[in-house]
Design an enzyme around this catalytic site. Structure first.
Site, PDB file in Angstrom:
ATOM      1  N   LYS A  41       0.957  -0.978   0.058  1.00  0.00           N
ATOM      2  CA  LYS A  41      -0.094   0.044   0.011  1.00  0.00           C
ATOM      3  C   LYS A  41       0.959   1.234   0.053  1.00  0.00           C
ATOM      4  CE  LYS A  41      -3.489  -2.189   2.857  1.00  0.00           C
ATOM      5  NZ  LYS A  41      -3.965  -2.309   4.208  1.00  0.00           N
ATOM      6  N   GLU A  97       8.173   1.850  -6.043  1.00  0.00           N
ATOM      7  CA  GLU A  97       8.176   1.661  -4.715  1.00  0.00           C
ATOM      8  C   GLU A  97       8.101   2.891  -3.746  1.00  0.00           C
ATOM      9  OE1 GLU A  97       8.002  -0.477  -2.599  1.00  0.00           O
ATOM     10  OE2 GLU A  97       8.858  -2.581  -2.839  1.00  0.00           O
ATOM     11  N   ASP A 101      14.561  -0.868   1.523  1.00  0.00           N
ATOM     12  CA  ASP A 101      15.769  -0.808   2.551  1.00  0.00           C
ATOM     13  C   ASP A 101      16.623  -2.241   2.497  1.00  0.00           C
ATOM     14  OD1 ASP A 101      13.652  -2.789   3.633  1.00  0.00           O
ATOM     15  OD2 ASP A 101      12.894  -1.308   4.890  1.00  0.00           O
ATOM     16  N   LYS A 129      17.373   3.344   1.254  1.00  0.00           N
ATOM     17  CA  LYS A 129      18.135   3.296   2.384  1.00  0.00           C
ATOM     18  C   LYS A 129      19.229   2.366   2.127  1.00  0.00           C
ATOM     19  CE  LYS A 129      14.601   3.721   6.375  1.00  0.00           C
ATOM     20  NZ  LYS A 129      14.003   2.763   7.348  1.00  0.00           N
ATOM     21  N   PHE A 150      13.257   5.265  11.034  1.00  0.00           N
ATOM     22  CA  PHE A 150      11.885   4.617  10.821  1.00  0.00           C
ATOM     23  C   PHE A 150      10.919   5.865  10.364  1.00  0.00           C
ATOM     24  CE2 PHE A 150       7.733   2.465  11.163  1.00  0.00           C
ATOM     25  CZ  PHE A 150       8.128   1.276  10.311  1.00  0.00           C
ATOM     26  N   ASP A 157       3.308   3.766   6.221  1.00  0.00           N
ATOM     27  CA  ASP A 157       2.714   3.652   7.462  1.00  0.00           C
ATOM     28  C   ASP A 157       3.548   2.984   8.524  1.00  0.00           C
ATOM     29  OD1 ASP A 157       1.183   0.456   8.075  1.00  0.00           O
ATOM     30  OD2 ASP A 157       2.734   0.989   6.296  1.00  0.00           O
ATOM     31  N   ARG A 163      -0.163   6.979   7.071  1.00  0.00           N
ATOM     32  CA  ARG A 163      -0.208   7.296   5.515  1.00  0.00           C
ATOM     33  C   ARG A 163      -0.788   8.361   5.204  1.00  0.00           C
ATOM     34  NH1 ARG A 163       0.753   2.067   3.430  1.00  0.00           N
ATOM     35  NH2 ARG A 163       0.056   0.323   4.800  1.00  0.00           N
TER      36      ARG A 163
END
Length: 175
Positions: A41, A97, A101, A129, A150, A157, A163
């Site tokens: 998502k 995307e 990571d 990342k 993070f 999300d 989001r």
């Protein structure tokens, strides 16, 4: 409850970067039809904004893959939750995307899609990342290279929250 402790990338920076990436894609595929595959998502907002800025013939499809669940760390096990509705054989395909990571999910996805014989297969990510990478990936279009924090917002999300933020923020998991 977790809080967003800082803004990493502003709404204006996002808009400018999406326009820049759209311009790069237009130059690379001038006169061609392209198929954007949004990875759900997280990439839903990014792929929508990107598509509106590309002045080419563009089709859109989505895949949903999971390697996280409700965790903050990749499990390394990839599951296709929703496959493509369109055939991609002999098409110019760009996987869109939200963030790369470890790269494990995207590596699996690119291998899966290459087996379907697209004309071209490119990768476009809003965020990268690289210090978390566990496998080699050739990424064609990168919005921002970020440090290992993070983050949430702009479709990304934390346990299905945040989001809707119009910017990229850092989650303070300590609060």
């Amino acid at each position: 409850m977790h809080t967003v402790s800082e803004t990493m990338i502003t709404t204006q920076q996002l808009d400018e970067k999406v326009a820049e990436l759209a311009g790069m894609i237009e130059r690379d595929f001038e006169g061609e039809h392209i198929l954007l595959i949004g990875v759900l998502k997280g990439a839903c907002i990014f792929v929508s904004d990107l598509m509106r800025k590309i002045n080419l013939d563009v089709s859109l499809d989505f895949m949903s893959v999971s390697s996280y669940g409700n965790s903050t760390k990749s499990s390394g096990v990839v599951k296709i939750l929703k496959d493509l509705d369109m055939e991609i054989e002999n098409k110019n395909v760009i996987i869109v995307e939200d963030i790369i990571d470890t790269g494990l999910t995207l590596k699996y996805l690119t291998e899966n899609l290459m087996s379907r014989k697209p004309k071209t297969l490119k990768i476009c990510t809003l965020l990268d990342k690289p210090q978390r990478r566990k496998c080699h990936l050739d990424v064609d279009y990168i919005g921002f290279t970020i440090e290992d924090k993070f983050i949430v917002g702009y479709g990304i999300d934390y346990a299905e929250l945040y989001r809707n933020l119009p910017y990229i923020g850092v989650v303070d998991k300590e609060k």
